[in-house]
Design a protein around this motif. Structure first.
Motif, PDB file in Angstrom:
ATOM      1  N   SER A  53       0.838  -1.206   0.000  1.00 41.49           N
ATOM      2  CA  SER A  53       0.000   0.000   0.000  1.00 41.49           C
ATOM      3  C   SER A  53       0.869   1.251   0.000  1.00 41.49           C
ATOM      4  O   SER A  53       0.572   2.236  -0.707  1.00 41.49           O
ATOM      5  N   SER A  60       1.811   8.408  -5.787  1.00 41.56           N
ATOM      6  CA  SER A  60       0.850   9.498  -5.965  1.00 41.56           C
ATOM      7  C   SER A  60       1.292  10.791  -5.280  1.00 41.56           C
ATOM      8  O   SER A  60       0.588  11.806  -5.364  1.00 41.56           O
ATOM      9  N   ASP A  78      -7.291   9.548  -3.425  1.00 43.66           N
ATOM     10  CA  ASP A  78      -7.678   8.538  -4.417  1.00 43.66           C
ATOM     11  C   ASP A  78      -6.836   7.278  -4.283  1.00 43.66           C
ATOM     12  O   ASP A  78      -7.349   6.156  -4.379  1.00 43.66           O
ATOM     13  N   ALA A  79      -5.526   7.475  -4.028  1.00 42.01           N
ATOM     14  CA  ALA A  79      -4.641   6.305  -3.885  1.00 42.01           C
ATOM     15  C   ALA A  79      -4.976   5.531  -2.614  1.00 42.01           C
ATOM     16  O   ALA A  79      -5.008   4.297  -2.605  1.00 42.01           O
ATOM     17  N   ALA A  82      -8.014   3.340  -2.805  1.00 42.57           N
ATOM     18  CA  ALA A  82      -7.806   2.083  -3.514  1.00 42.57           C
ATOM     19  C   ALA A  82      -7.227   0.999  -2.594  1.00 42.57           C
ATOM     20  O   ALA A  82      -7.411  -0.197  -2.854  1.00 42.57           O
TER      21      ALA A  82
END
Length: 430
Positions: A53, A60, A78-79, A82
């Motif tokens: 992760s 990013s 956003d990263a 996910a």
């Protein structure tokens, strides 16, 4: 002498009992190790998830993250979205001075808390660390509702090389569940392996016990052969003495007595004294023959043989008594021979080592056993001296003990209440 039954059941049962205890100990220890390894593996998987992760989030990062630029934070969000899936419940991004530059809990952004030494080491040196989260800390006030959590953190860098601490909070229950899955997977493998080992050890134990038993039988056979050879040699010597010198001296004594009747008084007295001396020599030789081998053991029985042995002992010194239970007579000839040999050895020790003035011999029955007891009033047995005697080669009692045990009995040597020595042998009556 007949040998004992060579059953392997007892050593195999003993091996099985000890082997079972050992397997239980190994199984318990193995389960503990499996649990520990499963816990470490589950935590390692949690660290690996954090590392993956962190690598995704690191790509990013932009320069604006350090200044709180909204677009940069949105890119990170956003990263994080996910990677923020069960068991991860919270993500934080820290500077070295303890400022939260990003969190999926927006209220934590720009808050500060002091990082511990472990976290600082990760920022400086890299790596991945984990610990159980302290949910009472102010920086963790928004995570308390998730229950017990693990904090797992690693280092990432901004495009300009600034080191940040990437931290995930993962449910402890999820890690424990994974631990249980790993444990359930590997514990049966351990137990099946131990079971297979136990099954494999049965024929090995049987083989080893058979070899030990065969070795014991061979040792007993050699010992029995040596004893029988010694008996044959003693019988030959006794026969030669009895049929040679004893008979010749007995005839000489009779001739001297006869010659004394046909000469003058002075010469007759000399001949009678000579005949008396020869008869005394004959008695001494006969006592020696009894000591070497009892020629009347098989013909007249145990009582008569022991009586001759006791008489020979008494002639050489200590007063000797004999008490033979009638029920102990008429036994197997091997048992008679063993009892006689034991009495002979005990009397020899009483004469040579105990300085005894009295020796009592008794043979009695006790159920299906026959018991010989030889008690003297001598100086008593010294266990240390007995051990030294064995070391110096005096192995009469040791050989006798081996013979008794090979017949299913035993020999005991102890100090009597009055200070003397008691030698007792107990063997089956057969």
């Amino acid at each position: 002498m007949r040998q004992r039954s060579d059953s392997l059941l007892r050593p195999l049962l003993a091996f099985g009992a000890l082997g079972s205890i050992a397997l239980i100990v190994v199984a318990v220890a193995g389960v503990v190790v499996v649990r520990r390894q499963a816990a470490e593996q589950a935590l390692a998987e949690a660290r690996r998830l954090t590392r993956v992760s962190a690598s995704f989030v690191e790509r990013s990062l932009t320069e604006g993250v350090m200044t709180g630029d909204a677009r940069s934070l949105a890119t990170i969000a956003d990263a994080v979205l996910a990677v923020n899936a069960d068991p991860v419940v919270r993500v934080k991004l820290w500077t070295r001075d303890g400022r939260v530059v990003y969190s999926d809990e927006l209220r934590l952004i720009d808050t500060r808390a002091e990082l511990d030494d472990g976290a600082l080491d990760v920022i400086d040196d890299g790596g991945v660390a984990s610990e159980l989260s302290d949910l009472s800390g102010p920086e963790n006030r928004f995570e308390a509702s998730f229950g017990e959590l693990f904090e797992i953190y690693t280092r990432i860098r901004t495009p300009d090389g600034t080191s940040l601490l990437f931290e995930t909070y993962q449910r402890a229950s999820a890690i424990e569940t994974r631990q249980g899955e790993l444990q359930t997977r590997f514990a049966p493998v351990l137990l099946i392996t131990l079971l297979a080992l136990a099954i494999l050890m049965v024929p090995i134990a049987w083989m080893l016990a058979s070899r030990v038993r065969a070795s014991q039988r061979e040792r007993e056979r050699l010992l029995q052969g040596a004893v029988e050879a010694a008996d044959l040699e003693r019988r030959r010597i006794a026969g030669d003495l009895h049929d040679g010198p004893v008979q010749e001296l007995a005839g000489l004594s009779m001739r001297l007595s006869a010659a004394a009747g046909g000469v003058s008084d002075g010469a007759a007295e000399i001949l009678r004294d000579a005949a008396s001396g020869v008869r005394a020599s004959v008695r001494t030789l006969r006592s020696a023959i009894v000591g070497v081998y009892p020629p009347n053991l098989r013909t007249v029985g145990l009582r008569a043989a022991l009586s001759d042995l006791a008489a020979a002992t008494e002639q050489r010194g200590p007063a000797t008594t004999l008490d033979v239970d009638p029920a102990a007579e008429g036994l197997h000839e091997d048992v008679d021979a063993l009892i006689f040999r034991a009495a002979q050895e005990a009397l020899r020790n009483a004469e040579e080592h105990a300085n005894a003035t009295r020796v009592d011999i008794s043979v009695r029955t006790a159920g299906d056993r026959v018991v010989l007891t030889v008690a003297d009033d001598g100086v008593g047995i010294d266990p240390g001296r007995l051990a030294r005697a064995r070391e110096e080669g005096h192995v009469g009692l040791s050989i006798l003990t081996d013979l008794a045990r090979s017949a299913g009995g035993d020999v005991r040597v102890a100090r009597s209440e009055d200070g003397g020595t008691v030698v007792s042998m107990e063997v089956p009556r057969r």
